[in-house]
Scaffold this motif. Structure first.
Motif, mmCIF file in Angstrom:
data_model
loop_
_atom_site.group_PDB
_atom_site.id
_atom_site.type_symbol
_atom_site.label_atom_id
_atom_site.label_comp_id
_atom_site.label_asym_id
_atom_site.label_seq_id
_atom_site.Cartn_x
_atom_site.Cartn_y
_atom_site.Cartn_z
ATOM 1 N N PHE A 112 0.852 -1.192 0.000
ATOM 2 C CA PHE A 112 0.000 0.000 0.000
ATOM 3 C C PHE A 112 0.881 1.233 0.000
ATOM 4 O O PHE A 112 1.855 1.313 0.759
ATOM 5 C CB PHE A 112 -0.907 0.021 1.242
ATOM 6 N N ILE A 113 0.543 2.201 -0.854
ATOM 7 C CA ILE A 113 1.288 3.462 -0.870
ATOM 8 C C ILE A 113 0.307 4.623 -0.974
ATOM 9 O O ILE A 113 -0.799 4.479 -1.509
ATOM 10 C CB ILE A 113 2.291 3.534 -2.047
ATOM 11 N N ASN A 114 0.704 5.757 -0.437
ATOM 12 C CA ASN A 114 -0.027 7.003 -0.638
ATOM 13 C C ASN A 114 0.977 8.144 -0.672
ATOM 14 O O ASN A 114 2.161 7.946 -0.367
ATOM 15 C CB ASN A 114 -1.107 7.196 0.430
ATOM 16 N N PRO A 115 0.576 9.348 -1.043
ATOM 17 C CA PRO A 115 1.543 10.450 -1.199
ATOM 18 C C PRO A 115 2.336 10.771 0.055
ATOM 19 O O PRO A 115 3.457 11.280 -0.030
ATOM 20 C CB PRO A 115 0.663 11.630 -1.625
ATOM 21 N N ASP A 116 1.786 10.473 1.224
ATOM 22 C CA ASP A 116 2.484 10.783 2.466
ATOM 23 C C ASP A 116 3.714 9.900 2.679
ATOM 24 O O ASP A 116 4.522 10.181 3.575
ATOM 25 C CB ASP A 116 1.535 10.631 3.656
ATOM 26 N N ASN A 117 3.849 8.832 1.895
ATOM 27 C CA ASN A 117 5.045 7.986 1.987
ATOM 28 C C ASN A 117 6.264 8.633 1.342
ATOM 29 O O ASN A 117 7.380 8.114 1.483
ATOM 30 C CB ASN A 117 4.800 6.629 1.310
ATOM 31 N N PHE A 118 6.071 9.750 0.636
ATOM 32 C CA PHE A 118 7.169 10.341 -0.137
ATOM 33 C C PHE A 118 7.322 11.836 0.160
ATOM 34 O O PHE A 118 7.226 12.667 -0.741
ATOM 35 C CB PHE A 118 6.924 10.114 -1.633
ATOM 36 N N PRO A 119 7.549 12.194 1.418
ATOM 37 C CA PRO A 119 7.684 13.619 1.771
ATOM 38 C C PRO A 119 9.039 14.177 1.366
ATOM 39 O O PRO A 119 9.987 13.433 1.078
ATOM 40 C CB PRO A 119 7.523 13.607 3.294
#
Length: 362
Positions: A270-277
């Motif tokens: 599972f990934i979402n944009p918050d994984n890539f700050p």
């Protein structure tokens, strides 16, 4: 203060002597030592079970093999790719997390959201798309230098994150779930609880990347990158196509970053944009600078330290990040070139002995 400097100098001298002795060995001895080292690395998940050694390396409050895969493997892969861009070619990239996100999102799209491809087939596609993004970003921006290039790359990382957060096709802020996992290979089953198979897969990817980058670094391409880093104008006057080789560095670095994203997405599911700050880009850069910018093995060491030390310092509870930050600041004060900087003198001697006179990268 002087005691800290002497300690760091002693550590660097130890590694230098060790490297000299290793290069002085016969070929079969070097290969045997490398084979033993690789075996020891594959046995890393079992190190906490060894008396004394286990007390040194174990991570309190976190499963050791999970830290190895979710933190160390990812940071080492990314440090290797970023070292090509920042360390070898001398291009300051502050948005490297964008390529990491591209690799993860392409895998998620192909295996879950808008496709049903197996993870193994999505891997080369995701790496290729990441490299394409490197070309698309690098073509208009690599004529910039220094701070201007850093600002553009910083914007790229944020553009990728915000695009993923606001586009429904990419899952928006909800993210993408049910990402397929790697297929079972040689008896290794990639499930949810056991992190060892993912570590073995990640370590294999690291070894492949190290081999490829080592060959590149000691080729005409690598020499062109070093020439650009040292003095771009002089390199261009000597006949080096600086734009082409900078684009090569950007593209290869993007591909390695995308590979790390593929591995990450396949593990977490599972990934979402918050994984890539944005903070990740800063930590990635800190790993390269801490280990030794321009030295591939220094970048590996930096990636290990930046990923592992906060977990090892969990006994400090909320103060662990502060303690880790103090250690980083002290390293930058007393060892600004990093723990294992590139030994330029020895490299020059080796190249002079091996390279034909007058060879110029075209």
């Amino acid at each position: 203060m002087s005691q800290v400097q002497n300690l760091l100098a002693s550590i660097y001298a130890f590694f230098g002597v060790f490297g000299d002795r290793f290069r002085a060995m016969a070929k079969w001895q070097r290969y045997s030592a490398i084979a033993l080292g690789i075996i020891a690395l594959y046995l890393l998940p079992y190190w906490p079970d060894v008396p004394v050694l286990g007390q040194i390396v174990n991570t309190p409050g976190s499963q050791f093999e999970t830290v190895l895969n979710d933190q160390v493997v990812i940071f080492v892969l990314i440090a290797l790719g970023l070292n090509v861009v920042v360390g070898i070619a001398g291009l300051l990239d502050l948005g490297y997390v964008g390529f990491y996100a591209v690799g993860a999102y392409v895998t998620a799209i192909l295996t879950s959201a808008h496709g049903n491809l197996p993870w193994l087939l999505s891997l080369p596609i995701a790496v290729a798309v990441s490299m394409l993004f490197g070309v698309l970003l690098g073509t208009p921006t690599l004529r910039l230098r220094g701070d201007y290039l850093a600002i553009v790359t910083l914007g790229f990382g944020e553009i990728i994150r915000l695009t993923a957060k606001n586009m429904d096709w990419l899952g928006a802020s909800r993210g993408i779930s049910n990402i397929k996992k790697p297929p079972s290979i040689l008896g290794l089953k990639f499930g949810v609880l056991d992190a060892k198979p993912y570590f073995y897969l990640g370590l294999t990817l690291i070894l492949i990347v190290v081999f490829i980058l080592h060959r590149l670094e000691h080729s005409r391409v690598g020499r062109a990158w070093v020439a650009i880093r040292e003095d771009e104008d002089a390199a261009e006057l000597m006949g080096v196509n600086t734009f082409k080789f900078k684009l090569w560095a950007f593209t290869i670095g993007a591909g390695v970053g995308g590979l790390a994203g593929v591995h990450y997405a396949g593990k977490v599911g599972f990934i979402n944009p918050d994984n890539f700050p944005l903070q990740l880009s800063i930590l990635f850069l800190a790993a390269v600078v801490l280990g030794g910018s321009g030295n591939m093995y220094g970048a590996i060491l930096g990636g290990i330290l930046v990923a592992y030390m906060p977990e090892r310092l969990r006994n400090f509870a909320d103060k662990r990040v502060f303690v880790f930050g103090v250690v980083l600041v002290l390293m930058m004060v007393f060892r600004p070139e990093g723990i294992l900087p590139k030994r330029v003198g020895n490299e020059h001697k080796k190249r002079k002995a091996k390279s034909p006179a007058g060879e110029v990268a075209q």
